[in-house]
Scaffold this motif. Sequence first.
Motif, PDB file in Angstrom:
ATOM      1  N   LEU A 160     -10.333  -2.459   5.138  1.00  0.00           N
ATOM      2  CA  LEU A 160     -10.124  -1.488   6.205  1.00  0.00           C
ATOM      3  C   LEU A 160      -9.055  -1.885   7.225  1.00  0.00           C
ATOM      4  O   LEU A 160      -8.938  -1.254   8.276  1.00  0.00           O
ATOM      5  CB  LEU A 160     -11.436  -1.149   6.918  1.00  0.00           C
ATOM      6  CG  LEU A 160     -12.547  -0.603   6.018  1.00  0.00           C
ATOM      7  CD1 LEU A 160     -13.778  -0.268   6.839  1.00  0.00           C
ATOM      8  CD2 LEU A 160     -12.074   0.614   5.237  1.00  0.00           C
ATOM      9  N   TYR A 169      -3.044   1.444   5.187  1.00  0.00           N
ATOM     10  CA  TYR A 169      -4.366   0.841   5.291  1.00  0.00           C
ATOM     11  C   TYR A 169      -4.757   0.203   3.961  1.00  0.00           C
ATOM     12  O   TYR A 169      -4.255   0.575   2.908  1.00  0.00           O
ATOM     13  CB  TYR A 169      -5.417   1.881   5.697  1.00  0.00           C
ATOM     14  CG  TYR A 169      -5.269   3.174   4.942  1.00  0.00           C
ATOM     15  CD1 TYR A 169      -5.910   3.378   3.732  1.00  0.00           C
ATOM     16  CD2 TYR A 169      -4.433   4.178   5.421  1.00  0.00           C
ATOM     17  CE1 TYR A 169      -5.747   4.550   3.015  1.00  0.00           C
ATOM     18  CE2 TYR A 169      -4.255   5.359   4.712  1.00  0.00           C
ATOM     19  CZ  TYR A 169      -4.915   5.537   3.514  1.00  0.00           C
ATOM     20  OH  TYR A 169      -4.737   6.692   2.813  1.00  0.00           O
ATOM     21  N   ASP A 170      -5.643  -0.753   4.048  1.00  0.00           N
ATOM     22  CA  ASP A 170      -6.208  -1.412   2.882  1.00  0.00           C
ATOM     23  C   ASP A 170      -7.628  -0.871   2.713  1.00  0.00           C
ATOM     24  O   ASP A 170      -8.471  -1.061   3.600  1.00  0.00           O
ATOM     25  CB  ASP A 170      -6.227  -2.923   3.098  1.00  0.00           C
ATOM     26  CG  ASP A 170      -6.748  -3.697   1.908  1.00  0.00           C
ATOM     27  OD1 ASP A 170      -7.724  -3.245   1.264  1.00  0.00           O
ATOM     28  OD2 ASP A 170      -6.198  -4.771   1.625  1.00  0.00           O
ATOM     29  N   THR A 171      -7.883  -0.195   1.613  1.00  0.00           N
ATOM     30  CA  THR A 171      -9.192   0.426   1.418  1.00  0.00           C
ATOM     31  C   THR A 171     -10.310  -0.591   1.207  1.00  0.00           C
ATOM     32  O   THR A 171     -11.482  -0.247   1.351  1.00  0.00           O
ATOM     33  CB  THR A 171      -9.176   1.406   0.227  1.00  0.00           C
ATOM     34  OG1 THR A 171      -8.795   0.704  -0.954  1.00  0.00           O
ATOM     35  CG2 THR A 171      -8.210   2.550   0.481  1.00  0.00           C
ATOM     36  N   GLN A 172      -9.964  -1.831   0.865  1.00  0.00           N
ATOM     37  CA  GLN A 172     -10.988  -2.848   0.628  1.00  0.00           C
ATOM     38  C   GLN A 172     -11.511  -3.452   1.933  1.00  0.00           C
ATOM     39  O   GLN A 172     -12.710  -3.559   2.131  1.00  0.00           O
ATOM     40  CB  GLN A 172     -10.428  -3.965  -0.272  1.00  0.00           C
ATOM     41  CG  GLN A 172      -9.989  -3.486  -1.635  1.00  0.00           C
ATOM     42  CD  GLN A 172     -11.109  -2.827  -2.412  1.00  0.00           C
ATOM     43  OE1 GLN A 172     -12.186  -3.379  -2.537  1.00  0.00           O
ATOM     44  NE2 GLN A 172     -10.856  -1.633  -2.926  1.00  0.00           N
ATOM     45  N   SER A 213       0.819  -1.216   0.000  1.00  0.00           N
ATOM     46  CA  SER A 213       0.000   0.000   0.000  1.00  0.00           C
ATOM     47  C   SER A 213       0.851   1.264   0.000  1.00  0.00           C
ATOM     48  O   SER A 213       2.042   1.229   0.282  1.00  0.00           O
ATOM     49  CB  SER A 213      -0.929   0.006   1.216  1.00  0.00           C
ATOM     50  OG  SER A 213      -0.189   0.112   2.410  1.00  0.00           O
ATOM     51  N   GLY A 227      -5.691  -1.648   8.942  1.00  0.00           N
ATOM     52  CA  GLY A 227      -4.773  -0.530   8.965  1.00  0.00           C
ATOM     53  C   GLY A 227      -3.912  -0.501  10.211  1.00  0.00           C
ATOM     54  O   GLY A 227      -4.231  -1.132  11.230  1.00  0.00           O
ATOM     55  N   THR A 242      -7.405  -0.727  12.424  1.00  0.00           N
ATOM     56  CA  THR A 242      -8.512  -1.473  11.844  1.00  0.00           C
ATOM     57  C   THR A 242      -9.739  -1.339  12.749  1.00  0.00           C
ATOM     58  O   THR A 242      -9.623  -1.517  13.965  1.00  0.00           O
ATOM     59  CB  THR A 242      -8.143  -2.970  11.718  1.00  0.00           C
ATOM     60  OG1 THR A 242      -6.900  -3.084  11.032  1.00  0.00           O
ATOM     61  CG2 THR A 242      -9.219  -3.764  11.010  1.00  0.00           C
TER      62      THR A 242
END
Length: 131
Positions: free
Chosen positions: A72, A67-70, A13, A74, A122
């Motif tokens: 969430l 963070y991972d936007t898919q 990311s 983080g 998260t």
Amino acid sequence: MLNENVVNLLKKSMWDLATCSNGEPNVVPVAFKDVTPDGKLLVGDVFLETTLKNLEVNEGKIAISIYDTQNLEGYQVKGTAEYLTTGEIVDTFKAMVEKMFNGAATAKGALVITPEKVIVTTPGADNKKVL
């Protein structure tokens, strides 16, 4: 400190770097970054002017949000940064940036960040947990 989930997210990311000076926060996204096998975080300096000024006055303190936007997932990584202007790490970032921008831009240096604390961002039961 940097468990497998944190390292995987760091590698895939974008990072948001946050610094502060004289009560004025600054945050910037960075794409030229890496994680070393011993857990140091590396950032190529292309446009980090304010970040570098802030690091000078706040003893190198820095925070990174990933963070991972898919899903969430983080984390916030807090640590201390050292700035390098020569060496293998800088040479690697220079080559990477120059290739991406076809020679129109280069890396001026690199940050080597030593993580001191990792906090879960998260949503859910582990939110704010320190790893």
